[in-house]
Scaffold this active site. Sequence first.
Site, PDB file in Angstrom:
ATOM      1  N   GLY A   1       0.784  -1.229   0.000  1.00 55.97           N
ATOM      2  CA  GLY A   1       0.000   0.000   0.000  1.00 55.97           C
ATOM      3  C   GLY A   1       0.811   1.272   0.000  1.00 55.97           C
TER       4      GLY A   1
ATOM      5  N   LEU B   1      -4.212  -5.667  -4.618  1.00 55.73           N
ATOM      6  CA  LEU B   1      -3.173  -4.650  -4.463  1.00 55.73           C
ATOM      7  C   LEU B   1      -1.837  -5.281  -4.055  1.00 55.73           C
ATOM      8  CD1 LEU B   1      -2.347  -1.701  -4.333  1.00 55.73           C
ATOM      9  CD2 LEU B   1      -3.157  -1.639  -1.982  1.00 55.73           C
ATOM     10  N   ASP B   2      -0.816  -5.037  -4.849  1.00 53.12           N
ATOM     11  CA  ASP B   2       0.548  -5.454  -4.533  1.00 53.12           C
ATOM     12  C   ASP B   2       0.660  -6.951  -4.265  1.00 53.12           C
ATOM     13  OD1 ASP B   2       1.233  -2.779  -4.741  1.00 53.12           O
ATOM     14  OD2 ASP B   2       1.016  -2.405  -2.609  1.00 53.12           O
ATOM     15  N   ASP B   3      -0.204  -7.732  -4.900  1.00 49.28           N
ATOM     16  CA  ASP B   3      -0.209  -9.155  -4.593  1.00 49.28           C
ATOM     17  C   ASP B   3       0.042 -10.040  -5.813  1.00 49.28           C
ATOM     18  OD1 ASP B   3      -0.402 -11.225  -2.728  1.00 49.28           O
ATOM     19  OD2 ASP B   3      -2.429 -11.682  -3.407  1.00 49.28           O
TER      20      ASP B   3
END
Lengths: 276, 276, 276, 276
Positions: free
Chosen positions: A194, A220-222
């Site tokens: 994040g 998100l960011d995964d």
Amino acid sequence: MYYRLLIDCQDRKGLVYKISKVLFEEGFNIENQQEFVDRENQKFFFRAVIEGEVNRETLLEKLKRELGEECNIRLVRDRKKRLFLMATKEAHGLGDILIKWFSGDLPVEILGVVANRENLRELVEKFGIPFYYIPAEGKSRVEHEKEMLEVIAPTNPDYIILAKFMRILTPYFVEKFPNRIINIHHSFLPAFIGANPYKQAYERGVKIIGATAHFVNNNLDDGPIIEQDVIRVNHQMSWQEMRNLGRDIEKVVLGRAIKLVIEDRVFIYGNKTIIL
Amino acid sequence: MYYRLLIDCQDRKGLVYKISKVLFEEGFNIENQQEFVDRENQKFFFRAVIEGEVNRETLLEKLKRELGEECNIRLVRDRKKRLFLMATKEAHGLGDILIKWFSGDLPVEILGVVANRENLRELVEKFGIPFYYIPAEGKSRVEHEKEMLEVIAPTNPDYIILAKFMRILTPYFVEKFPNRIINIHHSFLPAFIGANPYKQAYERGVKIIGATAHFVNNNLDDGPIIEQDVIRVNHQMSWQEMRNLGRDIEKVVLGRAIKLVIEDRVFIYGNKTIIL
Amino acid sequence: MYYRLLIDCQDRKGLVYKISKVLFEEGFNIENQQEFVDRENQKFFFRAVIEGEVNRETLLEKLKRELGEECNIRLVRDRKKRLFLMATKEAHGLGDILIKWFSGDLPVEILGVVANRENLRELVEKFGIPFYYIPAEGKSRVEHEKEMLEVIAPTNPDYIILAKFMRILTPYFVEKFPNRIINIHHSFLPAFIGANPYKQAYERGVKIIGATAHFVNNNLDDGPIIEQDVIRVNHQMSWQEMRNLGRDIEKVVLGRAIKLVIEDRVFIYGNKTIIL
Amino acid sequence: MYYRLLIDCQDRKGLVYKISKVLFEEGFNIENQQEFVDRENQKFFFRAVIEGEVNRETLLEKLKRELGEECNIRLVRDRKKRLFLMATKEAHGLGDILIKWFSGDLPVEILGVVANRENLRELVEKFGIPFYYIPAEGKSRVEHEKEMLEVIAPTNPDYIILAKFMRILTPYFVEKFPNRIINIHHSFLPAFIGANPYKQAYERGVKIIGATAHFVNNNLDDGPIIEQDVIRVNHQMSWQEMRNLGRDIEKVVLGRAIKLVIEDRVFIYGNKTIIL
């Protein structure tokens, strides 16, 4: 002529034998061959650089006949990949790509840069690359993405590189380019997902910070991680100093990830990458 | 107004006391203070960032009175350092400096670039920086250096940065800028001194390669080391691939060294650096 | 006689001056001095190794008078710290401490080892160190902890080292040793908090794994971090291979953290460490 | 039954095909297969872990028939390798091997330890391993080596591990165990060959130190490198502190090298290693 032969398949006995038999019978030189078997999931991955006169259709058909229909076989001609870049306002990731491209260290075509701030225009246009300023203010996320897609989609990019594009993409955008969007996140994921990860890292008091290049999916960011690297920090550094130090890591990690991807070395499997 | 107070001295009891007494009595805020004593050689090093209304002469005089004449005391105003760059044909080190400078990440003035090849002209001039092509062919080393000095010396640089300048400088040139020339060597010194260190590393079969930023003195690749870093390699890499991978390390190490130097953090002592 | 003088304080002008004045007037040799100011919170930290004939009370009183009552001043005699070790069944962290201690590389007293499995008994007793097997089965957490405290508390340890003790300590236990319990967690925190971090790392497909030594507080794996380190992994490794590779990192990180702590270099401030 | 099939050969078309054909026809499961071609020297390396009922002679003969006589083919049964250790007085490398062996992390047999000092006897004998103290004083190098060989040779070791054996072996000894002696050198070779590399590193003022595990040949510290790693240092460290910090790197690097070697992953080619 050089080709990259990429195969992924349910594993079973004799796959390497069957592939190498076809390549041998067709008279190819194999410049580089690597395979990997994920034992846990019985999954087979293969990459070879082959050289010779290829009749594409014939070769693919022969391989399909030997390996069966369920194998995913790709034969990729060695050509410059086409990249579209997205950025916001930081110059380090974008600038590093531009310098490498300009000096011939990064054999790609750069189709354009789209940004939601205008300050990178001057830098980008120095290099004769189209710059599209598309502000997000007053638009819904999807509206903004639609405007960006209008400039991106017609260029038909192989990959979209988020060189510090500081907005979250919606599924609407992501699904247009499955497994073809690469982001650089300024932390050692999965730590500090994040916003403002350097501040998070500073506040947590970690002794090492990092950066992560990954494919973008809808979490998100995964997405699957392509490359990561780290650097030591200490209590004397403010989070701004960590950020400045981290920028070097970010650009280096992004550069290495782009190189792996354009050489067709990265297989995505589940939420991971296999790099051959 | 911010100043950097830099002191090196033979060590003896009470130095910190005496320095901090003067600073306290003069009413300075000390933003950052670090000292180091080399026990082996009884040598004292001090750096502080101080803030306040300085009467330069008064402060220096008071410090001299307290510390004695043999101490080396410098009071440096926080201003942009002036850099002159030298290069040959590789763009990565130079390009990284240009991007950082252009985007405000590197607070310096870039006075010009001199190169013994012409191919970097286009890149440098994009950024509005004077580029001087001074070929070496048909000239003695010193003749070539004299020509370069004609463009460098009038700009009065604080530091000269060799951003992959691939020629050896003679004492004639080096002595003009004592402790003010910084080179990036593309190996983990003292391993692989001299020409083509990546090829040397490849042939020796090392598992890690590196880069070294150092001050230039009159012995090849033997000046005080400012910064080093490394990256893992393996038997699959040709020396050209090592070189490409190493370029990221080179530019990052050079960038960190420049940052240390322009912040007046680097003391040279014998053939080493003390970094405060 | 060597002492370590440790001070933390609200920052204000003249602290270094006042401290160094006292030390100078009392005639101490300062072997090593470092200070750090956290600008954000206006907090001052100071560590010095001083040598001389100390009248402890006099010195502390003088410092208190100069600095004011609100400063936290400690004068620590250089003596072997007393460690109690807790483990479960893995030998690498414990074994590394034992070897270092036995060979004189780690100047501590080892008071005993308590474990909730018995298999490490043979190893520990080889070194003549008391081993206490206290199984947890059929007991509440606090009951189990009470039994362990019965063997630990009487030895009066400076620090308790969790060398892969695989149970979570309750506040009941932790509050008995505030800022004196050190754990090694087998991931690069804050990534992969909790159970089986190597499996978590494997499943997330990270390219680097790590280990974290931290003080234990009442939030799982969330205490102040003392030291961290990492190592590269790749898709070829199973999580068991990552674990085996990680064990080297764990023991090295734990060893470095212990060294920092026994040299009184670690200040805890909020949830972070300042290391001087 | 598990076997490791190891092949090195002049490269030519179809090698992988021919090998995989034999393995497929004989009905083996291939658990892990890797190959590497050194393009520069047209040299082919192959390692596979295969599983099945092997008639050793039949398989080797079939492979020889397919590949030709000039290929070097080895079929190694997966069994514990037999190590003999040599040391002088430092405990860290030796101790690390002992702990790993004792706890089952290192699947080897340890046949004995020979040392030219006696102080490690107590540690070694704790683990029930024969310790031979063979002082060198008053003997020629070869005389000393002959005495050591008298205890080593009858045990028939696969590998001899120099766990900080601080004497130079003569060709007389080395030739008895070609490519079977592994040394840990306490520097990042080829930097700081020879005596006291930490002191050399300190004096050169490097910012990173390292360790190198390599095969021993007849040139000092010049054999094929198996593994290396590094750690950052700074001007504050004395060479003794560098040495203490470096010991962790030494033992970790040596441990990783031993693991690679006992898994038959290391091919020696010229003065390099290929690690599959």
